[in-house]
Motif scaffolding. Sequence first.
Motif, PDB file in Angstrom:
ATOM      1  N   VAL A 187      32.151  62.121   4.718  1.00  0.00           N
ATOM      2  CA  VAL A 187      32.012  63.252   3.802  1.00  0.00           C
ATOM      3  C   VAL A 187      33.342  63.401   3.079  1.00  0.00           C
ATOM      4  N   ASP A 188      33.367  64.238   2.049  1.00  0.00           N
ATOM      5  CA  ASP A 188      34.629  64.469   1.350  1.00  0.00           C
ATOM      6  C   ASP A 188      35.004  65.954   1.407  1.00  0.00           C
ATOM      7  N   HIS A 189      36.118  66.290   0.815  1.00  0.00           N
ATOM      8  CA  HIS A 189      36.603  67.678   0.854  1.00  0.00           C
ATOM      9  C   HIS A 189      35.642  68.642   0.166  1.00  0.00           C
ATOM     10  N   ASP A 190      34.979  68.198  -0.887  1.00  0.00           N
ATOM     11  CA  ASP A 190      33.994  69.054  -1.558  1.00  0.00           C
ATOM     12  C   ASP A 190      32.840  69.389  -0.608  1.00  0.00           C
ATOM     13  N   ASP A 191      32.382  68.404   0.155  1.00  0.00           N
ATOM     14  CA  ASP A 191      31.320  68.638   1.139  1.00  0.00           C
ATOM     15  C   ASP A 191      31.786  69.643   2.188  1.00  0.00           C
TER      16      ASP A 191
END
Length: 160
Positions: A121-125
């Motif tokens: 996942v990324d920071h936005d998620d």
Amino acid sequence: MSDKPFVHLHTHSCYSLLDGAIRVPTLVDAAAEMGMPALALTDHGNMFGIVEFLGAAAKAHVKPIVGSEVYVTVGPRGDRSQGQRNIRHIVLLAKNETGYRNLMQLSTIGYLEGYYYRPRVDHDDLERYSEGLIALSSCLKGEIPQLLLDGRYDEARVVA
């Protein structure tokens, strides 16, 4: 010596492939034998053992803390240009039903939309699905520990 009980908040089971070997019932029974009132299960990149964990914890009278050690990309989860070098770890614990649902959502995103060697996942998620979750800095492969090891203290404070 303290009278306060110890509780593991970062524990891997056999569902953490190549990283954990203990079966969930054995793990929970050991926690109960040591007098731990609670135990977190935070397998790498998945929640595969959670149902078994909840059953074993109920049987052993140990409070289950549902979690996962999530793989987080430094950039967008769709970016594969850096291979596995841009992956960091973060331990996420569900503090309520909303957190549990958000943890399941992040796990699903990791497998269906971010998978590249590992479910990512990324920071936005993380920002979008953060409600009801408690984040721990993880192991040395976590983003904060990596920044500290690189001497980037100001960036580590911002990330924390």
